[in-house]
Write an enzyme that holds these catalytic residues in place. Structure first.
Site, PDB file in Angstrom:
ATOM      1  N   LYS A   1       0.847  -1.195   0.000  1.00  0.00           N
ATOM      2  CA  LYS A   1       0.000   0.000   0.000  1.00  0.00           C
ATOM      3  C   LYS A   1       0.881   1.243   0.000  1.00  0.00           C
ATOM      4  CE  LYS A   1      -4.002  -2.218   0.918  1.00  0.00           C
ATOM      5  NZ  LYS A   1      -5.280  -2.092   0.226  1.00  0.00           N
TER       6      LYS A   1
ATOM      7  N   ASP B   1      -0.574  -0.211  -4.442  1.00  0.00           N
ATOM      8  CA  ASP B   1      -1.995   0.134  -4.342  1.00  0.00           C
ATOM      9  C   ASP B   1      -2.140   1.461  -3.603  1.00  0.00           C
ATOM     10  OD1 ASP B   1      -4.726   0.250  -3.975  1.00  0.00           O
ATOM     11  OD2 ASP B   1      -4.922  -1.781  -3.167  1.00  0.00           O
TER      12      ASP B   1
ATOM     13  N   GLU C   1      -2.325   0.384  -8.459  1.00  0.00           N
ATOM     14  CA  GLU C   1      -3.766   0.120  -8.358  1.00  0.00           C
ATOM     15  C   GLU C   1      -4.486   1.342  -7.804  1.00  0.00           C
ATOM     16  OE1 GLU C   1      -4.397  -3.650  -6.508  1.00  0.00           O
ATOM     17  OE2 GLU C   1      -6.457  -3.208  -5.939  1.00  0.00           O
TER      18      GLU C   1
ATOM     19  N   GLU D   1     -12.221  -2.012  -8.656  1.00  0.00           N
ATOM     20  CA  GLU D   1     -13.017  -2.490  -7.525  1.00  0.00           C
ATOM     21  C   GLU D   1     -14.090  -1.498  -7.103  1.00  0.00           C
ATOM     22  OE1 GLU D   1      -9.588  -2.758  -4.690  1.00  0.00           O
ATOM     23  OE2 GLU D   1     -10.992  -1.946  -3.249  1.00  0.00           O
TER      24      GLU D   1
ATOM     25  N   ASP E   1     -15.372  -6.569  -9.649  1.00  0.00           N
ATOM     26  CA  ASP E   1     -15.806  -6.884  -8.288  1.00  0.00           C
ATOM     27  C   ASP E   1     -17.140  -7.623  -8.410  1.00  0.00           C
ATOM     28  OD1 ASP E   1     -15.562  -5.489  -5.153  1.00  0.00           O
ATOM     29  OD2 ASP E   1     -17.391  -6.466  -5.786  1.00  0.00           O
TER      30      ASP E   1
ATOM     31  N   HIS F   1     -10.875  -8.183  -8.027  1.00  0.00           N
ATOM     32  CA  HIS F   1     -10.788  -7.768  -6.644  1.00  0.00           C
ATOM     33  C   HIS F   1     -11.416  -8.863  -5.790  1.00  0.00           C
ATOM     34  CE1 HIS F   1     -12.741  -5.453  -3.184  1.00  0.00           C
ATOM     35  NE2 HIS F   1     -11.457  -5.416  -2.951  1.00  0.00           N
TER      36      HIS F   1
ATOM     37  N   GLU G   1      -7.033 -11.835  -6.439  1.00  0.00           N
ATOM     38  CA  GLU G   1      -6.698 -11.591  -5.038  1.00  0.00           C
ATOM     39  C   GLU G   1      -7.226 -12.698  -4.150  1.00  0.00           C
ATOM     40  OE1 GLU G   1      -6.281  -7.142  -3.580  1.00  0.00           O
ATOM     41  OE2 GLU G   1      -8.229  -7.503  -4.478  1.00  0.00           O
TER      42      GLU G   1
END
Lengths: 391, 391
Positions: free
Chosen positions: A170, A198, A224, A253, A276, A303, A334
């Site tokens: 992240k 991300d 992301e 997502e 998603d 996602h 994921e």
């Protein structure tokens, strides 16, 4: 035989107090209680089969989606399942084009999440009546272009070669700290393994380009959610700047419908597409996105995580592999090892790969006991927590 | 002095049974009951001033927005109005970035409509405490670029020259019938008067181009909402095809936030921008769109009608004229003579022009009696109607 009049629709507000452990938090979603609006459909057939549908939420706001499910209920009740699936396009349009309800969307936000939960339940019920896992129901449909029927084994073998060789970090809160952590991770995993980043929508467009240019030395495969999920042209600008640096843009997502995905593809705004299973209008809308992605030759990397997202989306990627893309190149899905114990048909992971589910349905059904305990605010778990907080 | 702790937030589901008379229906919204989620804010100051905020809805689904307002309430309660308006950007972000609630948006759908209703109430309260109509509060703000302070009289005189010389026709259901009706209207109004067309999102992109090419002979100024409000690139394609035929694209009443408007402007996807005072996040987000429109030199022609939309948006266009665009060229604001009697400070129209409101506030306050009678489902009007329908 598929059929039966839908004679019951109920919906529950189910929340898991994940914020207590800090699970699943990111730069924008700091205290999520992973939750679901959970729909149960019953028919008058008397075969005991029910359809279960969820949409994923983060705690507060689940009651808003529950309210929206109830507002949609009259479109489902008293319909025959045979008529629904016989003209599924018409039924989908009926739900999303309700002349009064569409104003609070259209096809976005709480009412679209509610649509997803309802339709997920319809798909689960249909697959159960057919006695097939959902992915098999889809693969067997004649209207889907069958590229080739790859043996399930191949799926696993391909993925096995990878093992857990992909890592995501992240970024977006503090540049110096990002540089420090990315360097640490890249040094740890070596130059060959895949690193993804991300940003969870933290940046505006120039900021995303500038920030990622400074992280390019750590060779991320993708960045992301660099910016607002609504900013298609912004994503295109970011892609244009970062692709020459070897960094792709991944997003989806929080893309609210197929129209946004269509434009992301048209504008060359992403290199990895993340559907998603619970934000789009169920299997129906996800199929349209899978087909568009194929047309634009963009890999779909769903996602997942959350509550039930892994359970649902595995059906969609298996279908994508067998009947649409026929490729595993640059594709991954994921996985978070979290909350699966509440599902009656939890995902099975072997050697870092999803195993194709064999039970009939869409793997959406939760354990009765889990639902009861986690209902908000009256389940045991919440009664205790709320009492402790003095509410 | 501006200030006071917000000690009360209540929200009502107010619906007017307009579907009985077929008012306001179009190709996509066939049976609207014009409705509002109606927010009332109270402070502990004891001056008797309250803030009233609405968002417009079409009947079913209002309860979903009411539910979303309640989910937002904790961000407003106990705050001091001085602190809110002292850092309004921060407060706006707090509402739209709630770490759990933003999942069911973000900044779109039911939760964004609820944000609009809450913020509309804040602005109304602020303007009332300042003793100014909202447009004057805005004009007097130092951070707004004052192009020139045109006397109010000029607004009216300019518009008076036009009188009711602009006509709008709904199209998109049947081409032959559209040709027949457009010919009839153009013959009736003559070649000089302005004719606009509105498709209410009925078409896909190629269909919009083809259909409008066939209606071009009737010289429409614009085609409104030719396709999905999310399809920015689609609108750009339509604009590119129709502008050479002398037809502009107008859209915005269902554009869900400033990010979509930014892209519509960047992509040259519209020639007329239609803000909605209740879909965007109140005055705050509408100001950002007015300023972007000025930068791209695109005229703003607000969406109005509905319940209270005329009352609210008049403040925004007066501000736009005085402090931003300083122009009436190609600018107009919708007006429907409907439901104004329920408002305490209804719009005043003279000689086909909005008169600048003089009462303090945002003109959002409804008559107590109207609210009581039309509350859903317990107000007298609905009790009778629902009983007659056997519910």
């Amino acid at each position: 035989m598929v059929g039966g009049r839908i004679c019951g629709l109920s919906v529950r507000d189910v929340r898991f107090p994940t914020s207590l452990g800090g699970h699943g938090s990111d730069a924008m979603h700091t205290d999520p209680d992973y939750s679901a609006a959970y729909v149960i459909l019953e028919t008058d057939v008397g075969d005991g089969l029910k359809g279960y549908g969820i949409t994923f939420t983060l705690g507060r706001g689940t009651e808003v989606v529950v309210c929206a499910v109830n507002a949609l209920a009259h479109h489902v009740l008293s319909k025959d399942l045979r008529d629904i699936v016989g003209d599924f396009r018409g039924f989908y349009r009926q739900l999303t084009s309700d002349g009064q309800l569409r104003w609070i969307g259209p096809e976005k936000g709480a009412v679209h999440l509610a649509t997803a939960a309802v339709l997920n339940a319809v798909w689960d019920l249909w697959a159960k009546q057919e006695g097939k896992p959902l992915w098999k129901l889809l693969v067997d449909m004649k209207y889907c272009r069958k590229v080739k029927l790859v043996k399930k084994k191949e799926l696993c073998t391909e993925a096995l070669k990878d093992g857990w060789t992909r890592f995501k970090v992240k970024v977006g809160a503090d540049l110096q700290d990002d540089i420090r952590r990315c360097r640490l991770i890249r040094d740890m995993i070596g130059p060959e393994k895949i690193l993804m980043m991300d940003a969870n929508q933290r940046w505006d467009v120039p900021e995303a380009v500038e920030w990622m240019s400074k992280l390019a030395e750590f060779k991320p495969l993708w960045i992301e959610e660099p910016t607002s999920p609504d900013d298609i042209l912004g994503h295109a600008t970011i892609s244009k700047a970062l692709v020459p640096l070897g960094i792709g843009v991944a997003t989806g997502e929080q893309c609210h419908n197929r129209v946004i995905f269509k434009q992301l593809l048209q504008a060359k705004a992403l290199q990895f597409l993340q559907i998603d299973s619970c934000r789009l209008g169920s299997v129906n809308e996800n199929l349209s996105v899978l087909l568009m992605a194929k047309k634009f030759e963009i890999p779909v990397c769903p996602h997942a995580g959350g509550v039930g997202l892994c359970e649902l989306v595995q059906h969609l990627i298996i279908f994508d592999f067998i009947s649409v893309s026929a490729s595993l190149k640059n594709r991954m899905c994921e996985y978070v090892d979290h909350l699966h114990e509440h599902f009656r048909y939890p995902v099975i992971i072997k050697k870092a790969s999803y195993m194709p589910p064999k039970d009939a349905g869409y793997s959406t059904e939760m354990k009765t006991d889990s639902v009861q305990k986690h209902q908000y605010p009256d389940g045991d778990v919440w009664k205790k927590l709320l009492a402790a907080q003095g509410n």
